[in-house]
Design a protein around this motif. Structure first.
Motif, mmCIF file in Angstrom:
data_model
loop_
_atom_site.group_PDB
_atom_site.id
_atom_site.type_symbol
_atom_site.label_atom_id
_atom_site.label_comp_id
_atom_site.label_asym_id
_atom_site.label_seq_id
_atom_site.Cartn_x
_atom_site.Cartn_y
_atom_site.Cartn_z
ATOM 1 N N ASP A 1 -1.942 0.437 20.603
ATOM 2 C CA ASP A 1 -1.880 -0.616 19.634
ATOM 3 C C ASP A 1 -2.486 0.120 18.373
ATOM 4 N N VAL A 2 -1.704 0.558 17.505
ATOM 5 C CA VAL A 2 -1.858 1.335 15.982
ATOM 6 C C VAL A 2 -1.657 0.456 15.088
ATOM 7 N N ARG A 3 -2.663 0.181 14.108
ATOM 8 C CA ARG A 3 -2.379 -0.797 12.819
ATOM 9 C C ARG A 3 -2.518 -0.231 11.647
ATOM 10 N N LEU A 4 -1.901 -0.650 10.505
ATOM 11 C CA LEU A 4 -2.110 -0.150 9.220
ATOM 12 C C LEU A 4 -3.055 -0.653 8.610
ATOM 13 N N VAL A 5 -4.110 0.044 7.960
ATOM 14 C CA VAL A 5 -5.135 -0.520 7.188
ATOM 15 C C VAL A 5 -4.994 -0.364 5.644
ATOM 16 N N TYR A 6 -4.634 0.696 5.430
ATOM 17 C CA TYR A 6 -4.485 1.051 3.895
ATOM 18 C C TYR A 6 -3.116 2.069 3.872
ATOM 19 N N ALA A 7 -2.353 1.962 2.630
ATOM 20 C CA ALA A 7 -1.468 2.794 2.220
ATOM 21 C C ALA A 7 -1.139 2.603 0.675
ATOM 22 N N PRO A 8 -1.259 3.486 -0.235
ATOM 23 C CA PRO A 8 -0.840 3.256 -1.477
ATOM 24 C C PRO A 8 0.476 3.128 -2.087
ATOM 25 N N GLU A 9 0.795 2.809 -3.175
ATOM 26 C CA GLU A 9 2.099 2.694 -3.368
ATOM 27 C C GLU A 9 2.806 4.131 -3.222
ATOM 28 N N ALA A 10 4.249 4.127 -2.908
ATOM 29 C CA ALA A 10 5.004 5.378 -2.736
ATOM 30 C C ALA A 10 4.881 6.361 -3.764
ATOM 31 N N GLN B 1 7.336 -0.099 5.933
ATOM 32 C CA GLN B 1 8.837 -0.509 5.952
ATOM 33 C C GLN B 1 8.833 -1.554 6.963
ATOM 34 N N GLN B 2 8.331 -1.346 8.091
ATOM 35 C CA GLN B 2 8.498 -2.502 9.171
ATOM 36 C C GLN B 2 7.891 -3.913 8.639
ATOM 37 N N ILE B 3 6.875 -3.640 8.015
ATOM 38 C CA ILE B 3 6.094 -5.052 7.695
ATOM 39 C C ILE B 3 6.634 -5.483 6.446
ATOM 40 N N SER B 4 7.566 -4.833 5.846
ATOM 41 C CA SER B 4 7.974 -5.184 4.432
ATOM 42 C C SER B 4 8.903 -6.409 4.662
ATOM 43 N N THR B 5 9.246 -7.249 3.779
ATOM 44 C CA THR B 5 10.027 -8.362 3.528
ATOM 45 C C THR B 5 10.603 -8.128 1.829
ATOM 46 N N GLY B 6 11.723 -8.983 1.995
ATOM 47 C CA GLY B 6 12.386 -9.027 0.494
ATOM 48 C C GLY B 6 11.353 -9.422 -0.718
ATOM 49 N N THR B 7 10.425 -10.070 -0.211
ATOM 50 C CA THR B 7 9.210 -10.642 -1.080
ATOM 51 C C THR B 7 8.136 -9.826 -1.349
ATOM 52 N N ALA B 8 7.771 -8.823 -0.278
ATOM 53 C CA ALA B 8 6.758 -7.974 -0.060
ATOM 54 C C ALA B 8 7.059 -6.853 0.261
ATOM 55 N N ASP B 9 7.212 -5.920 -0.666
ATOM 56 C CA ASP B 9 7.728 -4.589 -0.521
ATOM 57 C C ASP B 9 6.485 -3.452 -0.498
ATOM 58 N N TYR B 10 5.721 -3.267 0.737
ATOM 59 C CA TYR B 10 4.683 -2.554 0.866
ATOM 60 C C TYR B 10 4.845 -0.792 0.607
ATOM 61 N N ILE B 11 6.054 -0.712 0.757
ATOM 62 C CA ILE B 11 6.069 0.887 0.165
ATOM 63 C C ILE B 11 6.142 0.947 -1.119
ATOM 64 N N ALA B 12 6.780 0.290 -1.979
ATOM 65 C CA ALA B 12 6.721 0.195 -3.640
ATOM 66 C C ALA B 12 5.279 -0.547 -3.871
ATOM 67 N N GLY B 13 4.753 -1.324 -3.286
ATOM 68 C CA GLY B 13 3.721 -2.023 -3.762
ATOM 69 C C GLY B 13 2.355 -1.580 -3.234
#
Length: 689
Positions: A188-197, A88-100
């Protein structure tokens, strides 16, 4: 399995841990794991080398989840729902990483998770004698201050490098034991992979806490230090194989909280007071969110993570409440307490030593009922779900507390806690003003409703304004959404805070006194004497049943053992595994049974006979989300993400015939990384190629 778990009433078969644990029951500490018991049941016992390797490969995430190292380059396996906040933090109105979904093609593409910290237990030291000596025969405020001061000293002595270490004294058995947990931390913990919700939480709320499940609830993070991936020679082996029914498996993680050692009076308080109040609070907030999000894509995007957590918490607490209302379940709880009291009565020495802690606790719960409403609304729920209000109060209180000697501060502002607090306050994170306003306004309206319009604290909080007007004024006027402003106030200390003209800071300065006053009443009049009484109960349990006991969960590292197995209930047998064929058969194209386009497109490539999710009878609870499930060799064969409907009374007791953990298999994760979200870089790392 999110940090707060759902619990249901179980009318029969409950085994409670007042005596030595039976069957595969127990969330065991690593320094007291019952290897001999496992050997007797399964013919295998983990040796010290096995335990040490697993401990050093297990991580606690500050978001309330567990995880594990699965490569030598700091790669961490956890659940998708444990990284939702980061997505959610890294998402924007054009890049929704929870949905996509999200997949970093290279190391450079891996994205930092604000506020996240990963911690590995490097040592556990028994400090019971030292803390209990400091407490002595003290009571009330003196007890709380002596205990907290000694804990502060132990934690400060235990960790000399706050940049890489964290020390935490953990209270076990309600005060019967105190142990210092020493952690190596990574900030420093970084996101590598997450599938769609829709893939990770396929089936949504209807399938939640149930089985069969078909969820790809897995994700990967990576630890960094000095801008580079951390070398992690101690890590678990990745085994992309199907689980075998009946095989021995272990779950290592950080179960959040259980209440299996509470007395009848304490459980009655939850049943009659705290759980009903919390359910009303969550249900109305859920309705307000759904109404605000309806027809608004941007509010839906920015509010979905909070709504997910509230809905899950609502079901969790509803189940706990219903468990305590169930006559059969409640009767067994009462029976176990009666058995312990009978054993104490039959042992004059123990009876004389402990007195009557049951009656003491019953009287304390009467007192707690008297102060619960102001404590709940002014302290526990202050600001509602507002991040901005929470940050403002933390900044103000940290400034006030740091002006005192370390031993005299509130526990959450002692030196051992400040590094993480500063990180969480100063990391850059998105702020959604509409959520902030609705959260603060809701809290104020419910506080007025609960305490009445004429209550002095309510008059002070609202003045001549409505809750909505106060919330709008505070949110539109504050600059705390800027991490640089938060950082300057935190580092500037009390002088900077007192000089600030920020409306949220001024509001907290003006009104937090009432909250602190009721917090002190709770600490000194309720919490401290409860600790003293529960310490006596621990003495009673040790005298009656020996030391082959496990403590209630405390969001610290534990190890459970069990077997891959299904269950039979009311004549229906549930198999322990599901396969991809069932996922596609379950799909309807409509929420919550809507598969993402990438999953649908891969249907012809997927091996539909491969296992997606599976169950085992390991003892778990919220906080175990993301825990690795290991075979006897210590290899990862899955990640725990939930429990079945019968396990959810586990907050109060364990039923080995029905309680099951639910895990996503490494087979499913590898199939997804091969055929749905091609990730050759990750697969090569997992297989050490």
């Amino acid at each position: 399995m999110t940090p707060i778990r759902f619990a249901v009433a179980l009318a029969a078969g409950i085994a409670l841990p007042l005596s030595a644990a039976s069957a595969d029951e127990g969330m065991w500490t690593f320094d007291a794991f019952p290897s001999a018991k496992v050997k007797a049941a399964y013919g295998f016992a983990p040796d010290q080398a096995w335990l040490d390797r697993v401990r050093l490969s297990s991580l606690r995430l500050t978001g309330g989840c567990s995880s594990s190292l699965v490569s030598g380059q700091g790669l961490v396996l956890t659940n998708h729902h444990c990284v939702r906040d980061c997505a959610q933090q890294i998402s924007t109105g054009t890049a929704d990483y929870i949905a996509g979904g999200f997949l970093a093609a290279t190391l450079a593409d891996e994205r930092k998770c604000a506020g996240q910290q990963a911690e590995i237990v490097t040592a556990i030291t028994d400090t019971t004698a030292r803390v209990q000596k400091a407490i002595g025969t003290l009571t009330g405020a003196a007890l709380a201050k002596a205990r907290d001061g000694e804990v502060a000293a132990i934690e400060k002595e235990g960790c000399t490098d706050p940049a890489t270490e964290r020390c935490q004294v953990v209270t076990l058995f309600g005060g019967g034991q105190y142990k210092l947990y020493h952690y190596r931390k990574y900030t420093d913990v970084r996101l590598v992979y997450a599938p769609e919700a829709d893939a990770a939480f396929f089936g949504g709320d209807p399938d939640n806490f149930n089985f069969p499940r078909y969820d790809l609830d897995a994700a990967f993070l990576r630890l960094y230090e000095n801008g580079k991936p951390v070398a992690t020679p101690a890590h678990l082996t990745w085994a992309a194989r199907a689980p075998k029914e009946g095989e021995l498996v272990f779950i290592t993680g950080n179960p959040g909280s259980t209440q299996r050692l509470l007395t009848q009076a304490q459980m009655a308080f939850q049943r009659d007071v705290s759980l009903p109040a919390l359910e009303l609070y969550l249900s109305e907030m859920r309705g307000r969110l759904i109404s605000a999000m309806a027809g608004d894509p941007e509010k839906t995007r920015t509010g979905q993570d909070l709504l997910f957590g509230i809905e899950n918490s609502y079901k969790a607490r509803y189940g706990q409440w219903q468990a305590l209302l169930d006559p059969g379940f409640a009767g067994k709880l009462a029976q176990t307490e009666a058995e312990l009291r009978a054993k104490v009565a039959a042992d004059p020495a123990t009876a004389q030593k402990i007195g009557d802690p049951w009656t003491d606790l019953a009287k304390l719960m009467v007192g707690y009922r008297d102060i619960y409403k102001p404590y709940n609304w002014l302290e526990l729920r202050a600001g509602g779900f507002s991040d901005l209000y929470g940050d403002a109060r933390a900044i103000v209180r940290a400034a006030q507390e740091r002006a005192k000697p370390n031993a005299e501060r509130l526990p959450e502002y002692q030196d051992s806690k400040l590094a993480l607090l500063e990180k969480q306050l100063t990391d850059d994170k998105p702020v959604y003003p509409w959520l902030e306003e609705i959260s603060i306004a809701y809290w104020l309206s419910k506080t007025r409703e609960a305490l009445t319009t004429d209550a002095p604290p309510v008059k002070a909080l609202l003045g001549k304004e409505s809750p909505e007007q106060v919330a709008h004024r505070l949110v539109t006027g504050t600059k705390l959404g800027d991490p640089k402003v938060r950082a300057a106030l935190f580092s500037g200390g009390l002088a900077a805070v007192q000089a600030s003209d920020d409306p949220l800071i001024r509001y907290v300065l003006a009104h937090d006194g009432d909250a602190r006053a009721i917090k002190d009443r709770y600490r000194f009049e309720i919490e401290a004497p409860v600790t003293a009484a529960q310490s006596k109960l621990a003495t009673a349990r040790f005298a009656a049943f020996g030391t082959d006991l496990y403590p209630d969960a405390t969001f610290t590292l534990r190890l459970s053992y069990g077997a891959v197995k299904g269950w039979t209930y009311q004549g229906v047998t549930v198999k322990p595994t599901t396969v991809f064929a069932g996922m596609y058969e379950r799909a309807t194209g409509a929420d919550p049974f809507k598969l993402p386009p990438k999953v649908l497109a891969a249907e012809g490539r997927i091996d539909k006979t491969k296992v997606v999710d599976f169950t085992s009878d390991n003892d778990i609870i919220g906080g175990n989300s993301g825990s690795p499930i290991l075979d006897a060799k210590g290899a990862v064969i899955g990640a725990v993400f939930d429990g079945n409907i019968h396990s959810l009374g586990g907050n109060f007791g364990f039923d080995g015939t029905l309680n099951r953990s639910v895990s996503v298999s490494t087979v499913a994760v590898e199939e997804a990384l091969t055929k749905i979200y091609p990730a050759p870089r990750l697969l090569a790392e997992l297989h050490a190629k």
